[in-house]
Design a protein around this motif. Structure first.
Motif, PDB file in Angstrom:
ATOM      1  N   TRP A 202       0.858  -1.203  -0.004  1.00  0.00           N
ATOM      2  CA  TRP A 202      -0.026  -0.055  -0.055  1.00  0.00           C
ATOM      3  C   TRP A 202       0.885   1.211   0.002  1.00  0.00           C
ATOM      4  N   THR A 203       0.629   2.110  -1.129  1.00  0.00           N
ATOM      5  CA  THR A 203       1.426   3.320  -0.930  1.00  0.00           C
ATOM      6  C   THR A 203       0.999   4.319  -0.137  1.00  0.00           C
ATOM      7  N   LEU A 204       1.865   4.649   0.742  1.00  0.00           N
ATOM      8  CA  LEU A 204       1.720   5.852   1.638  1.00  0.00           C
ATOM      9  C   LEU A 204       1.120   7.110   1.155  1.00  0.00           C
ATOM     10  N   PRO A 205       0.012   7.676   1.158  1.00  0.00           N
ATOM     11  CA  PRO A 205      -0.434   8.908   0.744  1.00  0.00           C
ATOM     12  C   PRO A 205      -0.335  10.217   1.640  1.00  0.00           C
ATOM     13  N   GLU A 206      -0.254  11.351   0.788  1.00  0.00           N
ATOM     14  CA  GLU A 206      -0.292  12.572   1.928  1.00  0.00           C
ATOM     15  C   GLU A 206      -1.593  12.712   2.473  1.00  0.00           C
ATOM     16  N   TRP A 207      -2.671  12.704   1.558  1.00  0.00           N
ATOM     17  CA  TRP A 207      -4.016  13.260   2.137  1.00  0.00           C
ATOM     18  C   TRP A 207      -4.827  11.924   2.118  1.00  0.00           C
ATOM     19  N   VAL A 208      -5.819  11.847   2.841  1.00  0.00           N
ATOM     20  CA  VAL A 208      -6.706  10.698   2.900  1.00  0.00           C
ATOM     21  C   VAL A 208      -8.010  11.347   3.342  1.00  0.00           C
ATOM     22  N   THR A 209      -8.946  10.654   3.122  1.00  0.00           N
ATOM     23  CA  THR A 209     -10.511  11.172   3.528  1.00  0.00           C
ATOM     24  C   THR A 209     -11.151   9.663   4.203  1.00  0.00           C
ATOM     25  N   MET A 210     -11.734   9.900   5.423  1.00  0.00           N
ATOM     26  CA  MET A 210     -12.209   8.779   6.236  1.00  0.00           C
ATOM     27  C   MET A 210     -13.865   8.777   6.016  1.00  0.00           C
ATOM     28  N   VAL A 211     -14.336   7.452   6.145  1.00  0.00           N
ATOM     29  CA  VAL A 211     -15.726   7.265   5.857  1.00  0.00           C
ATOM     30  C   VAL A 211     -16.102   6.473   6.888  1.00  0.00           C
ATOM     31  N   ALA A 212     -17.000   7.067   7.956  1.00  0.00           N
ATOM     32  CA  ALA A 212     -17.671   6.150   9.129  1.00  0.00           C
ATOM     33  C   ALA A 212     -18.944   5.343   8.472  1.00  0.00           C
TER      34      ALA A 212
END
Length: 369
Positions: A167-177
């Motif tokens: 898994w390539t480490l990203p700079e930005w992420v978005t979480m979904v509950a």
């Protein structure tokens, strides 16, 4: 025959054009030897043990997967080997006057044998792929837990596990509950991109996406039986903050402060979420700024609150407010006169007006005066 097979296979398949050394050389020569020797063994004894032979060709499939190749190379090698075997058998049979019928049966047997060893390698390849997929899935789930851990895991630990999970480490992420919808009885597993980290097994399911535009466009269609809230896009180190706000949004959906929908996006409700972040302070603000309403009946307070909020939002004239509230302009004039008597100079004070609007908006969202 074995030497010819090696030469023809290496000539036909660029990926196999390497010295027959190490694990590659061992498995290739062993595969060719077993393919020939098993035929020789069964000439004398059709019931000869096949365990070693079966193991070799299943192992060949596993090796192909572990080497990162598709099955195309191995399947081509089997076909090439079959043609070489047929050429040798045909030359031998022709020299000894074997009949055409017997030659046809020999050809059928050779190519049926090729199909058989191909099937064994497919089994080995599939088993290796399934095992790897399960291992990767477990690592990805553990990686998601590590990213969301509190206190946070070290960047080195996250980086190491990400590499193991491919898994390539990203700079930005978005979480979904995520949460199961109470009106649904069938929960499906969303078909997500391989870069998405997904946990549906914990008490509070969630997913992490590195590309919201790619992954969230079809999210509603994929989430059969689930309700979702999309948190803000943040840096990887702040993923748990994004998830906290996403779960906060789900809580406000339950309370009716945010309209229920299959997918709720925090970005569409930032003012509401900010306003209800600290309800204690909002109640304190409301008690102070709306204190002039304290002596009114519930019905009087509701009517004047509605009129005051409409005026604060638009600062419109009596006819404009009347049209908005669906009452007579004279009713608006009467109510505004009441408000002037209750609030006096506060209606001319910008800070006081702001506090009143915040308090009235919070009351509307929570349904609690």
């Amino acid at each position: 025959m074995a030497r010819d097979m090696v030469q023809e296979i290496q000539r036909a398949i660029p990926e196999y054009q390497q010295p027959l050394e190490g694990p590659f050389g061992d498995i290739m020569t062993q595969g060719i030897e077993q393919a020939i020797l098993h035929c020789v063994d069964t000439i004398k004894n059709p019931a000869a043990p096949a365990d070693n032979w079966v193991h070799v060709f299943r192992q060949l499939g596993k090796v192909e997967f572990n080497e990162g190749r598709s099955l195309d190379c191995l399947q081509t090698a089997y076909r090439v080997g079959g043609r070489v075997a047929w050429r040798h058998v045909a030359e031998f049979a022709h020299a000894r006057g074997v009949s055409t019928d017997e030659l046809c049966r020999a050809a059928e047997a050779i190519f049926a044998y090729v199909d058989e060893i191909s099937a064994l390698s497919i089994q080995g390849y599939t088993a290796a792929r399934t095992r790897a997929a399960g291992m990767i899935a477990r690592r990805k789930r553990r990686l998601l837990e590590m990213i969301l851990a509190s206190p946070p895991a070290s960047p080195q630990a996250i980086s190491g596990l990400a590499a193991a999970a491919r898994w390539t480490l990203p700079e930005w992420v978005t979480m979904v509950a995520l949460e199961p919808r109470p009106d649904q009885h069938k929960l499906t597993t969303p078909a997500v991109h391989e870069e998405v980290l997904l946990d549906l097994e914990s008490a509070e399911p969630c997913m992490l996406t590195t590309d919201p535009e790619r992954d969230l466009g079809q999210l509603e269609a994929e989430l059969q039986g689930w309700r979702a809230a999309v948190g803000p896009t943040v840096r990887l180190s702040d993923a748990r903050i994004s998830l906290r706000w996403a779960r906060r949004a789900l809580g406000l959906v339950h309370r009716g402060a945010i309209e229920d929908a299959p997918v709720t996006r925090c970005d569409d409700h930032l003012a509401t979420m900010w306003l209800l972040t600290d309800e204690f302070l909002v109640r304190q603000l409301s008690a102070r700024s709306l204190a002039p309403f304290d002596g009114l009946t519930a019905k009087q307070r509701a009517r004047l609150s509605e009129t005051l909020l409409a005026w604060l939002q638009s600062r419109g004239s009596a006819p404009e407010l009347a049209a908005k509230l669906n009452v007579h302009p004279q009713t608006i004039r009467y109510r505004m006169h009441q408000l002037e008597n209750l609030f006096g100079d506060k209606l001319s004070d910008a800070d006081a007006r702001l506090e009143m609007e915040i308090a009235l908006r919070a009351e509307r969202l929570t349904g609690k005066p």
